[in-house]
Enzyme design. Structure first.
Site, PDB file in Angstrom:
ATOM      1  N   HIS A  64       0.834  -1.208   0.000  1.00 42.32           N
ATOM      2  CA  HIS A  64       0.000   0.000   0.000  1.00 42.32           C
ATOM      3  C   HIS A  64       0.865   1.253   0.000  1.00 42.32           C
ATOM      4  O   HIS A  64       2.047   1.210   0.305  1.00 42.32           O
ATOM      5  CB  HIS A  64      -0.975  -0.003   1.184  1.00 42.32           C
ATOM      6  CG  HIS A  64      -0.318  -0.115   2.516  1.00 42.32           C
ATOM      7  ND1 HIS A  64       0.139  -1.309   3.040  1.00 42.32           N
ATOM      8  CD2 HIS A  64      -0.027   0.827   3.446  1.00 42.32           C
ATOM      9  CE1 HIS A  64       0.672  -1.092   4.229  1.00 42.32           C
ATOM     10  NE2 HIS A  64       0.596   0.202   4.502  1.00 42.32           N
ATOM     11  N   CYS A  76       4.478  10.204   9.842  1.00 42.66           N
ATOM     12  CA  CYS A  76       4.222   9.249   8.768  1.00 42.66           C
ATOM     13  C   CYS A  76       2.742   8.880   8.748  1.00 42.66           C
ATOM     14  O   CYS A  76       2.007   9.166   9.680  1.00 42.66           O
ATOM     15  CB  CYS A  76       5.100   8.013   8.894  1.00 42.66           C
ATOM     16  SG  CYS A  76       4.949   7.146  10.460  1.00 42.66           S
ATOM     17  N   GLU A 121       4.970  -1.438   2.392  1.00 45.03           N
ATOM     18  CA  GLU A 121       4.652  -0.089   1.956  1.00 45.03           C
ATOM     19  C   GLU A 121       5.555   0.398   0.839  1.00 45.03           C
ATOM     20  O   GLU A 121       6.750   0.098   0.818  1.00 45.03           O
ATOM     21  CB  GLU A 121       4.781   0.895   3.128  1.00 45.03           C
ATOM     22  CG  GLU A 121       3.779   0.634   4.227  1.00 45.03           C
ATOM     23  CD  GLU A 121       3.821   1.666   5.337  1.00 45.03           C
ATOM     24  OE1 GLU A 121       2.759   1.917   5.924  1.00 45.03           O
ATOM     25  OE2 GLU A 121       4.912   2.208   5.621  1.00 45.03           O
TER      26      GLU A 121
END
Length: 176
Positions: free
Chosen positions: A31, A66, A113
């Site tokens: 993702h 983040c 990620e």
């Protein structure tokens, strides 16, 4: 926050779907994410200690901010939004690249990620959101390396991976 949707991508950052955040971390789906690296004019990086109650990596030291862009949200806009939500300030952010990683976390979760990295320079007041952050510190690159070498378990896995790859540990060339 756990019910939010995030953007699934392929290795080239093409959107391939939308999924619920916690389920994505349970399955280990790739993702889109972002990380923000804020420097001060003295060449120190702003680190935050994640709020102890976070669903993963709580209480660990990490980069300035983040998160995940929402569906339809550009990564740079999401980074600026979360910087305000987490650390209570805004500053200009510049993209510095992307970073792909996969890591096993606590509680059977997986971070997989494609991270858009941003950097900025800031010397003003910081007002962290206590629901997001349990503290912050400004550290020079050498001090960060020493701290990670001495106690790697006190840092998030992704921040350790950034440092191992050499990403965040050089201040911007032009310091405001």
């Amino acid at each position: 926050m756990l019910q939010e949707e995030i953007v699934l991508v392929d290795r080239d950052d093409n959107e391939i779907g939308i999924a619920e955040k916690l389920e994505t971390h349970r399955r280990g789906d790739l993702h889109r994410a972002f990380s923000v690296l804020i420097w001060d004019s003295a060449g120190r990086l702003l680190l935050q200690r994640r709020q102890i109650g976070k669903y993963h990596s709580g209480g660990l030291w990490t980069n300035s901010c983040c998160g995940h862009p929402r569906p339809g949200e550009r990564s740079g806009d999401a980074a600026l939004r979360r910087l305000g939500e987490e650390m209570g300030f805004a500053c200009a952010l510049a993209p510095i690249g992307t970073f792909l990683y996969r890591a096993e976390l606590d509680d059977g979760l997986v971070e997989h990620e494609l991270v858009h990295l941003f950097r900025g320079t800031y010397d003003g007041p910081i007002a962290p959101n206590p629901e997001e952050c349990d503290g912050f510190n400004w550290l020079a690159p050498d001090a960060i390396r020493r701290e990670i070498a001495a106690a790697p378990e006190t840092f998030t896995i992704w921040f350790r991976k950034y440092v191992e790859a050499g990403w965040p540990l050089s201040p911007p060339l032009e310091v405001a």
